[in-house]
Design an enzyme around this catalytic site. Structure first.
Site, PDB file in Angstrom:
ATOM      1  N   ASP A 225     -42.606 155.727  10.611  1.00  0.00           N
ATOM      2  CA  ASP A 225     -43.703 156.392  10.174  1.00  0.00           C
ATOM      3  C   ASP A 225     -44.038 157.377  11.644  1.00  0.00           C
ATOM      4  O   ASP A 225     -44.453 156.973  12.460  1.00  0.00           O
ATOM      5  CB  ASP A 225     -45.044 155.785   9.859  1.00  0.00           C
ATOM      6  CG  ASP A 225     -44.870 154.914   8.600  1.00  0.00           C
ATOM      7  OD1 ASP A 225     -43.790 155.311   7.644  1.00  0.00           O
ATOM      8  OD2 ASP A 225     -45.680 153.825   8.205  1.00  0.00           O
ATOM      9  N   ASP A 386     -45.496 154.857  -4.011  1.00  0.00           N
ATOM     10  CA  ASP A 386     -46.614 154.069  -3.279  1.00  0.00           C
ATOM     11  C   ASP A 386     -47.806 153.505  -4.393  1.00  0.00           C
ATOM     12  O   ASP A 386     -48.779 154.144  -4.854  1.00  0.00           O
ATOM     13  CB  ASP A 386     -47.255 155.101  -2.417  1.00  0.00           C
ATOM     14  CG  ASP A 386     -46.462 155.584  -1.275  1.00  0.00           C
ATOM     15  OD1 ASP A 386     -45.843 154.889  -0.657  1.00  0.00           O
ATOM     16  OD2 ASP A 386     -46.577 156.542  -0.908  1.00  0.00           O
TER      17      ASP A 386
END
Length: 533
Positions: A225, A386
């Site tokens: 990330d 998600d």
């Protein structure tokens, strides 16, 4: 001197970087005459077959390619570059004329397994070739394709590979060579094949190479990330349930958690044996992603030394800049592909696209998923989901959603749940469930699902097996399990308890709590096939 046939689609930067790292000198085809004057040609076909053939015809490259091949000068076709040597493909709905140097066609996989065939698989040797010098019996190579070759003449088959059934994975006749797998993405064994092609001038059969056909390995993916910290530096971070700032009590509380530099960490994971590396750009875009040059640079620098597949996610959608110029998601994706990405990941925008498709039942042909898949192939489009759990006391309380009976009761003893999709990094919920989203995106042309779980993110309590089973049973494309890994046992659990094709982790790798080699040793010890670097 190696001549690179770059027809303008997909990631050819990795081929260029690999050849240059091995000491080869590259020139790029800019005209038909460049093909006729070449000493050796590498043709890395990437993307959609029909689009590739149309571009070759439009640029006037068909006739010089046929003349070059007839001269038996060294030619190496990779993936679509091999398929183009034959007479056509089921992927080409317009039935354009292909090169036709060999007799045979390309057909879609007809299998109960995931399609695309994606990951590290072995090869069975069918004839001798110095191209495979110094390739050991444990070698696996990276495949990513939905269509495979069916040659009419078995004598041209160099290797086969088993994926539910046996198919031709490499061909050779004289100095004309092709592989379905990507050597430039296949680590040290792929680099050895490229070195052999660069080094040799004649591919007359040599001593027999004993290559045993290993099966498809389960992929272990390292995820980075990436975002700007408060000082403006691009860093790798990791959140707990998507919160990437240090908690109270930490010396630097409130700051973005800094776990290292993206390029350095990616190279470390490659050397440790990661099968793929995913960059998720979680920096908020204020204007336009093509101005986000640091991530472009990260891809360019990483691809110089990392020869496994790279995925990039974040901001891949239609944009209009401050001056009113419109850029399509296809243009944004193209910039990332040309910078070294093999796949792009679409998150929040995929939710909106899928919701519109579910509501109307109609494809527009203009969505990011459809556009990119049409040009670069389904295998290049990953959908990042998600979701978070929503508990209900009875199925009818979530009418219209995919509800499961859960073995993990809710806070009030609820026995049922569904998985609600979110956007904007988990901050906003959408009235769409994860199973419906995955099915819609597959129908629109996506080739892989990256299945996260907000409830498990950063908990180290293991993957959400119920979520993974539900999605995997609903789609035929590969599914990557993500969120919750905290030990090697969690990886063996997800592969034995679900049909996940790959498993992804971040924080435990960044902090060296569970190194990648330890995960692979554990999986191998439990009889789960893995690639050894």
């Amino acid at each position: 001197m190696i001549t690179l046939l770059d027809y303008g689609a997909g990631n050819v930067r990795s081929v260029r970087n690999a050849v240059e790292k091995l000491g080869g000198t590259l020139t790029t085809v800019t005209s038909p005459e460049d093909i006729l004057s070449a000493e050796k040609i590498i043709f890395p076909g990437v993307g959609n077959y029909e689009n590739m053939i149309q571009v070759l015809n439009r640029k006037g490259l068909m006739a010089p390619l046929r003349e070059y091949l007839a001269s038996n000068r060294p030619f190496f076709g990779i993936c679509l570059g091999m398929q183009a040597l034959f007479q056509g493909s089921e992927e080409d709905l317009s039935n354009n004329e292909s090169i036709g140097f060999f007799s045979g066609r390309v057909e879609r996989f007809k299998t109960r397994l995931s399609v695309p065939h994606m990951g590290w698989n072995g090869i069975h040797l069918k004839q001798d070739s110095p191209l495979l010098d110094r390739i050991g019996p444990d070698a696996r190579f990276y495949f990513v394709h939905s269509f495979h070759l069916v040659p009419h003449d078995p004598s041209v088959v160099l290797t086969t590979t088993t994926y539910d059934y046996e198919f031709a994975s490499a061909i050779q006749q004289g100095n004309i060579i092709g592989t379905q797998f990507h050597p430039e993405k296949s680590g040290k064994h792929g680099m050895q094949i490229l070195e052999n092609f660069i080094r040799l001038t004649d591919f007359t059969p040599a001593g027999r190479v004993d290559i045993l056909g290993k099966g498809l390995a389960k992929r272990i993916i390292a995820c980075l990330d990436v975002r700007s910290n408060d000082q403006g530096d691009l860093v790798v971070t990791k959140g707990d349930q998507y919160d990437v700032r240090e908690k109270p009590g930490a010396a630097d509380k409130g700051n973005v958690r800094n776990l290292g530099k993206p390029v350095d960490l990616a190279r470390r994971y490659y050397e440790e044996g990661a099968d793929e590396i995913t960059f998720l750009n979680i920096t908020g875009f204020r204007d336009f992603p093509l101005a986000d040059l640091p991530m472009i640079t990260v891809l360019e620098q990483t691809s110089k030394n990392v020869f496994v597949p790279l995925t990039i996610g974040g901001g891949i959608k239609d944009y209009t800049d401050a001056e009113g110029r419109h850029y399509t998601a296809l243009e944004v994706a193209d910039r990332y592909f040309r910078s070294g990405a093999d796949k792009i990941s679409i998150g929040s925008d995929a939710v909106h696209i899928a919701k519109a498709f579910v509501d109307t039942g109609k494809k527009t042909g203009k969505s990011a998923i459809e556009q990119i898949s049409r040009v670069y192939g389904a295998q290049a489009v990953v959908i990042s989901i998600d979701p978070r759990r929503v508990y209900v006391a009875a199925r009818q309380e979530a009418a219209g959603h995919h509800v499961i009976e859960t073995g993990i009761p809710g806070p009030d003893g609820e026995r049922f749940c569904w998985y609600q999709c979110t956007v904007q990094g988990g901050r906003t919920a959408v009235d769409l469930d994860a199973v419906t989203l995955a099915k819609a995106c597959e129908a629109l042309g996506a080739g892989e699902i990256l299945l996260n779980c907000i409830d498990r993110d950063g908990t180290k309590s293991g993957f959400d097996l119920e979520l993974i089973r539900a999605v995997k049973q609903a789609v035929t494309i590969p599914v990557i399990a993500s969120s919750g890994a905290g030990s090697p046992a969690h990886f063996s659990e997800v592969f034995t308890e679900t049909r996940a094709d790959a498993a992804l982790a971040a924080g435990i790798f960044h902090r060296k709590e569970v190194p990648i080699p330890q995960v692979k040793d554990h999986l191998a010890g439990h009889g789960i096939p893995v690639r050894r670097s």
